[in-house]
Design an enzyme around this catalytic site. Structure first.
Site, PDB file in Angstrom:
ATOM      1  N   GLY A 239       0.758  -1.244   0.000  1.00  0.00           N
ATOM      2  CA  GLY A 239       0.000   0.000   0.000  1.00  0.00           C
ATOM      3  C   GLY A 239       0.785   1.289   0.000  1.00  0.00           C
ATOM      4  O   GLY A 239       0.195   2.363  -0.144  1.00  0.00           O
ATOM      5  N   PRO A 276       4.368  -5.174  -1.106  1.00  0.00           N
ATOM      6  CA  PRO A 276       4.270  -3.967  -1.930  1.00  0.00           C
ATOM      7  C   PRO A 276       4.026  -4.320  -3.393  1.00  0.00           C
ATOM      8  O   PRO A 276       4.605  -5.281  -3.915  1.00  0.00           O
ATOM      9  CB  PRO A 276       5.639  -3.305  -1.760  1.00  0.00           C
ATOM     10  CG  PRO A 276       6.574  -4.439  -1.484  1.00  0.00           C
ATOM     11  CD  PRO A 276       5.771  -5.502  -0.763  1.00  0.00           C
ATOM     12  N   GLY A 277       3.153  -3.572  -4.043  1.00  0.00           N
ATOM     13  CA  GLY A 277       2.907  -3.769  -5.467  1.00  0.00           C
ATOM     14  C   GLY A 277       3.202  -2.474  -6.218  1.00  0.00           C
ATOM     15  O   GLY A 277       4.155  -2.367  -6.982  1.00  0.00           O
ATOM     16  N   ARG A 278       2.366  -1.482  -5.939  1.00  0.00           N
ATOM     17  CA  ARG A 278       2.449  -0.215  -6.659  1.00  0.00           C
ATOM     18  C   ARG A 278       3.841   0.414  -6.588  1.00  0.00           C
ATOM     19  O   ARG A 278       4.361   0.892  -7.595  1.00  0.00           O
ATOM     20  CB  ARG A 278       1.426   0.763  -6.073  1.00  0.00           C
ATOM     21  CG  ARG A 278       1.253   2.041  -6.882  1.00  0.00           C
ATOM     22  CD  ARG A 278       0.346   3.026  -6.138  1.00  0.00           C
ATOM     23  NE  ARG A 278      -0.930   2.445  -5.778  1.00  0.00           N
ATOM     24  CZ  ARG A 278      -2.023   2.463  -6.548  1.00  0.00           C
ATOM     25  NH1 ARG A 278      -1.978   3.055  -7.720  1.00  0.00           N
ATOM     26  NH2 ARG A 278      -3.142   1.915  -6.140  1.00  0.00           N
ATOM     27  N   ARG A 314      -6.912   3.854 -15.180  1.00  0.00           N
ATOM     28  CA  ARG A 314      -6.839   4.557 -13.890  1.00  0.00           C
ATOM     29  C   ARG A 314      -7.472   5.950 -13.891  1.00  0.00           C
ATOM     30  O   ARG A 314      -8.187   6.291 -12.949  1.00  0.00           O
ATOM     31  CB  ARG A 314      -5.396   4.612 -13.370  1.00  0.00           C
ATOM     32  CG  ARG A 314      -4.808   3.211 -13.110  1.00  0.00           C
ATOM     33  CD  ARG A 314      -3.477   3.255 -12.378  1.00  0.00           C
ATOM     34  NE  ARG A 314      -3.652   3.758 -11.031  1.00  0.00           N
ATOM     35  CZ  ARG A 314      -3.415   4.984 -10.646  1.00  0.00           C
ATOM     36  NH1 ARG A 314      -2.906   5.858 -11.494  1.00  0.00           N
ATOM     37  NH2 ARG A 314      -3.658   5.352  -9.424  1.00  0.00           N
ATOM     38  N   CYS A 346     -15.355   5.179 -27.599  1.00  0.00           N
ATOM     39  CA  CYS A 346     -16.622   5.899 -27.716  1.00  0.00           C
ATOM     40  C   CYS A 346     -17.282   6.128 -26.359  1.00  0.00           C
ATOM     41  O   CYS A 346     -18.391   5.636 -26.112  1.00  0.00           O
ATOM     42  CB  CYS A 346     -17.541   5.120 -28.642  1.00  0.00           C
ATOM     43  SG  CYS A 346     -16.732   4.819 -30.205  1.00  0.00           S
ATOM     44  N   GLU A 347     -16.600   6.809 -25.475  1.00  0.00           N
ATOM     45  CA  GLU A 347     -17.144   7.183 -24.170  1.00  0.00           C
ATOM     46  C   GLU A 347     -16.481   8.475 -23.745  1.00  0.00           C
ATOM     47  O   GLU A 347     -15.275   8.625 -23.916  1.00  0.00           O
ATOM     48  CB  GLU A 347     -16.784   6.140 -23.101  1.00  0.00           C
ATOM     49  CG  GLU A 347     -17.372   4.792 -23.327  1.00  0.00           C
ATOM     50  CD  GLU A 347     -17.608   4.042 -22.022  1.00  0.00           C
ATOM     51  OE1 GLU A 347     -17.620   4.675 -20.943  1.00  0.00           O
ATOM     52  OE2 GLU A 347     -17.783   2.832 -22.105  1.00  0.00           O
ATOM     53  N   TYR A 375      -0.958  -1.373 -12.038  1.00  0.00           N
ATOM     54  CA  TYR A 375      -2.391  -1.266 -12.311  1.00  0.00           C
ATOM     55  C   TYR A 375      -2.621  -0.594 -13.675  1.00  0.00           C
ATOM     56  O   TYR A 375      -3.558   0.170 -13.862  1.00  0.00           O
ATOM     57  CB  TYR A 375      -3.111  -0.537 -11.154  1.00  0.00           C
ATOM     58  CG  TYR A 375      -2.797  -1.188  -9.822  1.00  0.00           C
ATOM     59  CD1 TYR A 375      -3.315  -2.436  -9.519  1.00  0.00           C
ATOM     60  CD2 TYR A 375      -1.942  -0.587  -8.899  1.00  0.00           C
ATOM     61  CE1 TYR A 375      -2.996  -3.075  -8.324  1.00  0.00           C
ATOM     62  CE2 TYR A 375      -1.619  -1.220  -7.698  1.00  0.00           C
ATOM     63  CZ  TYR A 375      -2.157  -2.457  -7.420  1.00  0.00           C
ATOM     64  OH  TYR A 375      -1.839  -3.092  -6.238  1.00  0.00           O
TER      65      TYR A 375
HETATM   66  C1  LIG Z   1      -3.381  -4.914  -3.621  1.00  0.00           C
HETATM   67  C2  LIG Z   1      -2.777  -5.558  -2.441  1.00  0.00           C
HETATM   68  C3  LIG Z   1      -1.459  -5.310  -2.095  1.00  0.00           C
HETATM   69  C4  LIG Z   1      -0.585  -4.336  -2.836  1.00  0.00           C
HETATM   70  O1  LIG Z   1      -0.986  -3.014  -2.685  1.00  0.00           O
HETATM   71  P1  LIG Z   1      -0.091  -1.853  -3.330  1.00  0.00           P
HETATM   72  O2  LIG Z   1      -0.820  -0.625  -3.025  1.00  0.00           O
HETATM   73  O3  LIG Z   1       0.016  -2.117  -4.774  1.00  0.00           O
HETATM   74  O4  LIG Z   1       1.252  -1.910  -2.647  1.00  0.00           O
HETATM   75  C5  LIG Z   1      -0.915  -6.012  -1.041  1.00  0.00           C
HETATM   76  N1  LIG Z   1      -1.651  -6.898  -0.324  1.00  0.00           N
HETATM   77  C6  LIG Z   1      -2.939  -7.146  -0.620  1.00  0.00           C
HETATM   78  C7  LIG Z   1      -3.697  -8.126   0.195  1.00  0.00           C
HETATM   79  C8  LIG Z   1      -3.546  -6.484  -1.678  1.00  0.00           C
HETATM   80  O5  LIG Z   1      -4.833  -6.727  -1.959  1.00  0.00           O
END
Ligand SMILES: *Cc1c(COP(=O)(O)O)cnc(C)c1O
Length: 421
Positions: A239, A276-278, A314, A346-347, A375
């Site tokens: 997150g 972490p993803g984002r 997004r 077309c939106e 994302y």
């Molecule tokens: C989406 C998600 C993440 C990653 O969140 P980011 O904001 O991309 O870091 C981690 N854990 C869980 C359970 C998620 O659903």
């Protein structure tokens, strides 16, 4: 920081001119930097170097095999949220013992596949799921390692669609119910509790909600241990936010986040897991698009691009801001003018930016959407029968297409006709 910089008047991805890739691959496309992916993963890894830990990349942010393999090669585990993601992580060479399985709706089939693969842990999100997993594990003669995802009821202060840690959200089990749930797990022969899990939302730009959540997890750890449970891992979710707008105040650094974890939970003697993803993928990717037309409307000019909402949802979905920059570096002090930047779908929702100040652009000019690595491609669709756009990975002087653009034929042939037509 990222590795998309102007050099000799033109945008580069590491050592490769973006325009060169556009000429070879065609537009639009996603472009990722190996150096940025590596740097971001390493920042998290180093932020937790004070103790045992595993960085499980939340692969839903960007799940191309080449990205997964790059990160897995650095030692990353994976956080998966579906059977498809589990299979993808395994295909990229990630061993089951480095994969954590999150998500509110795991099916029996998904549970079975992950158990057979020796998954590291399931993060349980409800009592019915707990019962189901117990039954599945028993039927396989296995014991499933689990954590319970607790919902700490803290306000992550982020966009409502990506906040997950308030009691009204569908995620996790109210923290007040946790002791009871762990007591139930202790009686189930198919489950073994290994720790606690929490994830309060995405794109957090302030550490305070984390502090509140981690303090609650710390208290719960003490309580559960007093109740006789073994708590050896703390999965703290992901997150941490990224700067989407250049020049704005930067969100906290992974090092600050690691320090906060140490302060709040470092004395528990637990292995720390983060997801972490984002922050790993977001600024490691851009979307490159070409101007098809410059259209003068009444009182406003539209830049009509070949990229659209189906390629990058997004802005339409979260009102998200992406910096959009010309691939040819504007001259210092060049005049700017406002454009509405839109795609061909077309939106009216197919609008990336309204009245965005840009240097003057013309047909065929290339632009890059910054911070599009997370994302982005994973949320794209073929709406309007627009083929999924290619993904390209740069590494120093080299680049490679890591997902090719399907042809119209590929798309059409995916449909099958019933016998009566
Ligand atoms: C989406 C998600 C993440 C990653 O969140 P980011 O904001 O991309 O870091 C981690 N854990 C869980 C359970 C998620 O659903």
């Amino acid at each position: 920081m990222d590795h998309f910089l102007y050099r000799n008047g033109t945008l580069h991805a590491e050592d490769v001119p973006v325009a060169e890739i556009a000429a070879e691959v065609g537009t639009p496309f996603y472009l990722y930097s190996t150096a940025t992916l590596t740097r971001h993963y390493t920042l998290f890894d180093e932020a937790l170097a004070w103790g045992p830990h595993l960085v499980c990349y939340a692969m839903k942010a960007a799940s191309n095999q080449a990205i997964l393999k790059t990160l897995a090669g650095l030692g990353a585990g994976m956080d998966v949220v579906s059977g498809g993601e589990y299979a993808r992580a395994v295909a990229a060479g990630v061993p089951g013992e480095k994969i954590v399985f999150s998500g509110v709706g795991k099916t029996e089939e998904e549970m079975r596949a992950a158990l057979a693969g020796g998954v590291r842990q399931f993060n349980l999100e409800s009592e019915p799921e707990m019962e189901r997993l117990n039954a599945v594990a028993l039927s396989m003669g296995l014991v499933a390692p689990v954590t319970v995802r607790v919902n700490p009821d803290v306000d992550a202060k982020t966009h409502a669609k990506i906040a997950t840690g308030k009691s009204e959200n569908k995620f996790g089990i109210p923290i007040s119910r946790a002791r009871d749930i762990y007591a139930q797990i202790a009686k189930m022969k198919g489950l073994r509790a290994v720790g606690i899990d929490v994830h309060i939302g995405s794109q957090l730009t302030d550490l305070e909600p984390y502090r509140q959540a981690f303090m609650k997890v710390g208290d719960l750890t003490d309580q559960l241990r007093a109740d006789g449970h073994v708590i050896e891992r703390l999965d703290l979710g992901g997150g941490l936010g990224i700067p989407y707008t250049r020049g704005n105040e930067a969100p906290p650094l992974p090092s600050d986040y690691g320090q906060l974890i140490r302060e709040t939970l470092g004395d528990k003697g637990c292995e720390i897991e983060i997801e972490p993803g984002r922050l790993v993928a977001g600024n490691a990717g851009i979307m490159v698009s070409r101007v098809i037309y410059v259209k003068s409307g009444e009182g406003r000019d539209f830049l009509i691009l070949d990229g659209a909402m189906n390629d990058l949802i997004r802005p339409a979905m979260y009102d998200a801001h992406h910096d959009i920059v010309p691939v040819t570096e504007p001259e210092a002090g060049a005049e700017q003018r406002p454009y509405d930047i839109v795609g061909p779908v077309c939106e009216s929702g197919d609008t990336f930016a309204k009245q965005r100040m840009m240097p003057p652009l013309a047909e065929n000019d290339l632009v890059a959407f910054r911070s599009a690595g997370a994302y982005g491609a994973v949320m794209s669709s073929e709406y309007n029968t627009r083929p999924l756009i290619p993904e390209v990975l740069v590494n120093g002087h080299q680049f490679a297409v890591i997902r090719a653009r399907p042809s119209f034929e590929d798309i059409i042939n995916r449909d099958t006709l019933p016998s009566w037509l």
